[in-house]
Write an enzyme that holds these catalytic residues in place. Structure first.
Site, short mmCIF file in Angstrom:
data_model
loop_
_atom_site.label_atom_id
_atom_site.label_comp_id
_atom_site.label_asym_id
_atom_site.label_seq_id
_atom_site.Cartn_x
_atom_site.Cartn_y
_atom_site.Cartn_z
N ASP A 36 0.89 -1.33 0.14
CA ASP A 36 -0.04 -0.03 0.10
C ASP A 36 0.89 1.23 0.06
OD1 ASP A 36 -2.57 1.59 0.50
OD2 ASP A 36 -1.73 1.99 2.26
N GLU A 60 -1.85 -5.02 -3.99
CA GLU A 60 -0.75 -4.31 -3.23
C GLU A 60 0.26 -5.38 -2.53
OE1 GLU A 60 -3.61 -0.81 -1.44
OE2 GLU A 60 -3.57 -2.56 -0.28
#
Length: 238
Positions: free
Chosen positions: A53, A125
């Site tokens: 992320d 991610e």
């Protein structure tokens, strides 16, 4: 794919799709393993997702900074939030057909569909983090640029902050201010999901879900603005 690891054929097919060959194959397996796939060592992608992320945010922020040299901080933030949203990440997952490779437990029926969008987004991610750990930041950046450059060019950065826009529209149209209410908070501490409802007296409410309370408020405001025709709804390709 249920609990089994990737075989050589699947791994080669996936590595060809993502444009990267892993030196340590276990990293790719971990990036694809949902917490429901209870292996003996309890390995899953949650820690990778946390790292991915941040790497995605860095690479996209850098891309936007270089691409839109005249944009102010507010416009860049709007574009960034659009591009790193769960919806955008899930679209990348779908383009790569990642649902075919995600390892889950037998209680998870399917990974496709809107209700499993967050899982597919999380895996993207995690994959970015796995590439970073295996090949460094430049390898991760290449992956992000491959899949986000065209999205950055088409993202609707001209839009203002959704909450600000809704505030002004609601006041002009109804003489009232929007009210936001947090309906739910779910997920682990490192990756929460907030559900927020926005209400404007005189029309139906809308609900948004995001990884932060503010983000969920923005999503709810955006959905209401699109529904009421104040903003044009973004096409599926953006």
């Amino acid at each position: 794919m249920k609990g089994r690891s990737l075989n050589a054929e699947d791994r080669a097919r996936l590595e060809a799709a993502i444009g990267y060959q892993f030196a340590e194959k276990e990293r790719l397996d971990r990036a694809l393993t949902h917490s429901s796939a209870r292996s003996g060592r309890a390995i899953n992608y949650q820690r990778l997702e946390f790292l991915g992320d941040r790497i995605l945010g860095l690479c996209v922020a850098e891309l936007l900074f270089q691409t839109f040299s005249d944009a102010n901080e507010g416009e860049l933030s709007v574009r960034l939030n659009q591009l790193v949203s769960a919806e955008s990440c899930a679209k990348v997952a779908d383009e790569l057909s990642l649902h075919e490779f995600i390892r889950t437990g037998s209680d998870v029926k399917k990974i496709t569909g809107k209700h499993m969008m967050n899982v597919r987004a999380d895996v993207v991610e995690s994959l970015i983090a796995a590439i970073y750990l295996d090949g460094g930041l430049e390898a991760a950046r290449r992956f992000v640029l491959e899949h986000w450059t065209h999205r950055a060019a088409s993202a609707d950065g001209a839009r203002r902050d959704a909450k600000t826009e809704l505030q002004e529209w609601a006041h002009a149209r109804f003489g009232v201010a929007p009210k936001y209410r947090t309906e739910d908070r779910s997920g682990p501490d490192h990756d929460p999901r907030f559900t927020v409802t926005v209400e404007v007296d005189g029309i139906d409410p809308e609900t948004g879900v995001d990884r932060s309370k503010r983000g969920a408020e923005q999503v709810a405001a955006m959905k209401l603005l699109e529904r009421e025709g104040v903003w044009q709804k973004r096409s599926a390709g953006n």
